[in-house]
Design a protein around this motif. Structure first.
Motif, PDB file in Angstrom:
ATOM      1  N   ALA A 126       0.842  -1.199   0.000  1.00 33.59           N
ATOM      2  CA  ALA A 126       0.000   0.000   0.000  1.00 33.59           C
ATOM      3  C   ALA A 126       0.877   1.249   0.000  1.00 33.59           C
ATOM      4  O   ALA A 126       0.580   2.226   0.683  1.00 33.59           O
ATOM      5  N   ALA A 127       1.963   1.185  -0.760  1.00 30.46           N
ATOM      6  CA  ALA A 127       2.914   2.302  -0.783  1.00 30.46           C
ATOM      7  C   ALA A 127       2.213   3.605  -1.141  1.00 30.46           C
ATOM      8  O   ALA A 127       1.377   3.654  -2.035  1.00 30.46           O
ATOM      9  N   GLY A 128       2.547   4.642  -0.392  1.00 32.29           N
ATOM     10  CA  GLY A 128       1.979   5.964  -0.626  1.00 32.29           C
ATOM     11  C   GLY A 128       0.697   6.229   0.124  1.00 32.29           C
ATOM     12  O   GLY A 128       0.146   7.326   0.038  1.00 32.29           O
ATOM     13  N   ALA A 129       0.207   5.233   0.873  1.00 34.49           N
ATOM     14  CA  ALA A 129      -1.049   5.384   1.607  1.00 34.49           C
ATOM     15  C   ALA A 129      -0.832   5.115   3.087  1.00 34.49           C
ATOM     16  O   ALA A 129       0.132   4.455   3.489  1.00 34.49           O
ATOM     17  N   LEU A 130      -1.750   5.633   3.882  1.00 35.89           N
ATOM     18  CA  LEU A 130      -1.709   5.415   5.320  1.00 35.89           C
ATOM     19  C   LEU A 130      -2.401   4.086   5.619  1.00 35.89           C
ATOM     20  O   LEU A 130      -3.550   3.870   5.241  1.00 35.89           O
ATOM     21  N   VAL A 131      -1.688   3.173   6.287  1.00 34.26           N
ATOM     22  CA  VAL A 131      -2.185   1.827   6.586  1.00 34.26           C
ATOM     23  C   VAL A 131      -2.430   1.708   8.085  1.00 34.26           C
ATOM     24  O   VAL A 131      -1.531   1.948   8.891  1.00 34.26           O
ATOM     25  N   GLU A 132      -3.667   1.344   8.470  1.00 32.72           N
ATOM     26  CA  GLU A 132      -3.948   1.138   9.884  1.00 32.72           C
ATOM     27  C   GLU A 132      -3.238  -0.124  10.359  1.00 32.72           C
ATOM     28  O   GLU A 132      -3.392  -1.191   9.782  1.00 32.72           O
ATOM     29  N   VAL A 133      -2.471   0.008  11.432  1.00 30.61           N
ATOM     30  CA  VAL A 133      -1.647  -1.085  11.931  1.00 30.61           C
ATOM     31  C   VAL A 133      -2.274  -1.742  13.153  1.00 30.61           C
ATOM     32  O   VAL A 133      -2.283  -2.964  13.291  1.00 30.61           O
ATOM     33  N   ALA A 134      -2.785  -0.935  14.090  1.00 32.61           N
ATOM     34  CA  ALA A 134      -3.357  -1.485  15.321  1.00 32.61           C
ATOM     35  C   ALA A 134      -4.252  -0.449  15.975  1.00 32.61           C
ATOM     36  O   ALA A 134      -4.071   0.755  15.793  1.00 32.61           O
ATOM     37  N   GLU A 135      -5.221  -0.953  16.746  1.00 31.21           N
ATOM     38  CA  GLU A 135      -6.033  -0.103  17.616  1.00 31.21           C
ATOM     39  C   GLU A 135      -5.739  -0.507  19.055  1.00 31.21           C
ATOM     40  O   GLU A 135      -5.926  -1.674  19.420  1.00 31.21           O
ATOM     41  N   ALA A 137      -5.863   0.901  23.252  1.00 28.05           N
ATOM     42  CA  ALA A 137      -6.217   1.862  24.299  1.00 28.05           C
ATOM     43  C   ALA A 137      -6.982   3.061  23.749  1.00 28.05           C
ATOM     44  O   ALA A 137      -6.752   4.203  24.158  1.00 28.05           O
ATOM     45  N   GLY A 138      -7.879   2.834  22.803  1.00 28.97           N
ATOM     46  CA  GLY A 138      -8.660   3.906  22.217  1.00 28.97           C
ATOM     47  C   GLY A 138      -7.904   4.728  21.189  1.00 28.97           C
ATOM     48  O   GLY A 138      -8.427   5.708  20.657  1.00 28.97           O
ATOM     49  N   ALA A 139      -6.662   4.348  20.884  1.00 29.27           N
ATOM     50  CA  ALA A 139      -5.833   5.057  19.913  1.00 29.27           C
ATOM     51  C   ALA A 139      -5.670   4.207  18.660  1.00 29.27           C
ATOM     52  O   ALA A 139      -5.744   2.973  18.710  1.00 29.27           O
ATOM     53  N   THR A 140      -5.428   4.869  17.541  1.00 29.90           N
ATOM     54  CA  THR A 140      -5.192   4.168  16.278  1.00 29.90           C
ATOM     55  C   THR A 140      -3.767   4.423  15.822  1.00 29.90           C
ATOM     56  O   THR A 140      -3.330   5.576  15.718  1.00 29.90           O
ATOM     57  N   PHE A 141      -3.031   3.336  15.578  1.00 29.14           N
ATOM     58  CA  PHE A 141      -1.654   3.407  15.094  1.00 29.14           C
ATOM     59  C   PHE A 141      -1.657   3.059  13.613  1.00 29.14           C
ATOM     60  O   PHE A 141      -2.134   1.997  13.210  1.00 29.14           O
ATOM     61  N   SER A 142      -1.122   3.970  12.791  1.00 29.07           N
ATOM     62  CA  SER A 142      -1.037   3.760  11.351  1.00 29.07           C
ATOM     63  C   SER A 142       0.394   4.025  10.894  1.00 29.07           C
ATOM     64  O   SER A 142       1.187   4.655  11.602  1.00 29.07           O
ATOM     65  N   ALA A 143       0.723   3.545   9.706  1.00 32.40           N
ATOM     66  CA  ALA A 143       2.049   3.771   9.138  1.00 32.40           C
ATOM     67  C   ALA A 143       1.921   3.985   7.640  1.00 32.40           C
ATOM     68  O   ALA A 143       0.937   3.575   7.021  1.00 32.40           O
ATOM     69  N   ALA A 144       2.931   4.620   7.069  1.00 34.56           N
ATOM     70  CA  ALA A 144       2.934   4.880   5.621  1.00 34.56           C
ATOM     71  C   ALA A 144       4.357   4.783   5.096  1.00 34.56           C
ATOM     72  O   ALA A 144       5.303   5.223   5.756  1.00 34.56           O
ATOM     73  N   LEU A 203       5.199   7.037  11.066  1.00 33.91           N
ATOM     74  CA  LEU A 203       4.384   6.370  12.071  1.00 33.91           C
ATOM     75  C   LEU A 203       3.416   7.394  12.632  1.00 33.91           C
ATOM     76  O   LEU A 203       3.851   8.438  13.136  1.00 33.91           O
ATOM     77  N   VAL A 204       2.118   7.114  12.536  1.00 34.08           N
ATOM     78  CA  VAL A 204       1.091   8.103  12.873  1.00 34.08           C
ATOM     79  C   VAL A 204       0.167   7.536  13.953  1.00 34.08           C
ATOM     80  O   VAL A 204      -0.407   6.455  13.790  1.00 34.08           O
ATOM     81  N   TRP A 205       0.024   8.285  15.039  1.00 32.93           N
ATOM     82  CA  TRP A 205      -0.904   7.928  16.124  1.00 32.93           C
ATOM     83  C   TRP A 205      -2.029   8.945  16.179  1.00 32.93           C
ATOM     84  O   TRP A 205      -1.784  10.145  16.267  1.00 32.93           O
ATOM     85  N   THR A 206      -3.266   8.455  16.126  1.00 31.70           N
ATOM     86  CA  THR A 206      -4.441   9.268  16.377  1.00 31.70           C
ATOM     87  C   THR A 206      -4.944   8.892  17.768  1.00 31.70           C
ATOM     88  O   THR A 206      -5.329   7.743  18.015  1.00 31.70           O
ATOM     89  N   LEU A 207      -4.918   9.871  18.686  1.00 29.00           N
ATOM     90  CA  LEU A 207      -5.085   9.584  20.109  1.00 29.00           C
ATOM     91  C   LEU A 207      -6.322  10.240  20.690  1.00 29.00           C
ATOM     92  O   LEU A 207      -6.686  11.350  20.286  1.00 29.00           O
ATOM     93  N   PRO A 208      -6.955   9.584  21.669  1.00 30.06           N
ATOM     94  CA  PRO A 208      -8.026  10.249  22.429  1.00 30.06           C
ATOM     95  C   PRO A 208      -7.419  11.154  23.479  1.00 30.06           C
ATOM     96  O   PRO A 208      -6.222  11.057  23.794  1.00 30.06           O
ATOM     97  N   THR A 209      -8.216  12.029  24.025  1.00 33.35           N
ATOM     98  CA  THR A 209      -7.715  12.943  25.054  1.00 33.35           C
ATOM     99  C   THR A 209      -7.831  12.363  26.451  1.00 33.35           C
ATOM    100  O   THR A 209      -7.152  12.816  27.371  1.00 33.35           O
TER     101      THR A 209
END
Length: 215
Positions: A126-135, A137-144, A203-209
């Motif tokens: 999936a080169a060039g795209a953001l790939v969801e790796v894991a969910e 503790a309410g956070a989403t870890f993605s990589a590209a 490496l991209v983390w989308t986190l809750p507050t």
């Protein structure tokens, strides 16, 4: 050699204690045989991403937390749920082993039983795209995985942590050029576009507050 993004041990910075549930974001570079002997954790979700080399994990393995050994290499992600308490060790079994590890505080309703999950991740497919790796503790870890000149839209959210694992980003309205080991954080912002200056892994983390206590 270890680089800390947040306060850790003797490296204390009162302005950088955590980001939402993220309490540790470390980048380790180890020689063969180096690492962390058996130690204990509780109340954490520990995510390990190997950039190069190979890392041997000894401790809980699988969903039931049975003791065993697993060797992590690039192309997979490991999630250790420490539950009410667990002991584990992490030792480099290859030269120039580099890995990024993130600790997040576990939700209050998290199971007490420790577990360890290893999942394959194919960024090349999936080169060039953001790939969801894991969910976790309410956070989403993605990589590209980006090639030179590739553009990537980083989604908005309450808290977003973007780490340049390899390569570099071009200068933009966000900041000066960023190279491997650099990061930036968005707080309550809309999506932002970044451009790779050279072949780059992000490496991209989308986190809750919301946050909880940890050990």
């Amino acid at each position: 050699m270890t680089h800390h993004s947040f306060s850790f041990g003797e490296h204390y910075d009162p302005e950088r204690l955590r980001l939402g549930p993220m309490v540790c974001h470390d980048d380790h570079l180890l020689a063969r045989g180096q690492g962390f002997e058996t130690h204990r954790h509780s109340g954490l979700e520990i995510v390990t991403w190997v950039v190069s080399g190979a890392l041997e994990h000894t401790g809980p393995v699988g969903p039931d937390g049975a003791t065993g050994t697993v060797v992590l290499e690039p192309g997979s992600v490991a999630v250790l749920h420490t539950g009410s308490g667990v002991e584990h060790a992490e030792i480099a079994v290859a030269a120039q082993t580099r890995f990024v590890q993130v600790w997040l505080t576990a939700p209050e309703d998290a199971p007490e039983q420790p577990s360890y999950d290893v999942r394959p991740v194919d960024l090349d497919a999936a080169a060039g795209a953001l790939v969801e790796v894991a969910e976790v503790a309410g956070a989403t870890f993605s990589a590209a995985r980006l090639d030179t000149g590739d553009k990537l839209l980083i989604p908005g959210g309450p808290l977003t942590h973007v780490y340049v694992a390899t390569g570099a980003l071009l200068r933009s309205s966000l900041a000066q050029p960023l190279a491997a080991g650099d990061a930036f954080v968005f707080t309550d912002e809309s999506a932002h576009q970044v451009t790779a200056a050279v072949p780059t892994d992000l490496l991209v983390w989308t986190l809750p507050t919301a946050v909880a206590a940890a050990e």
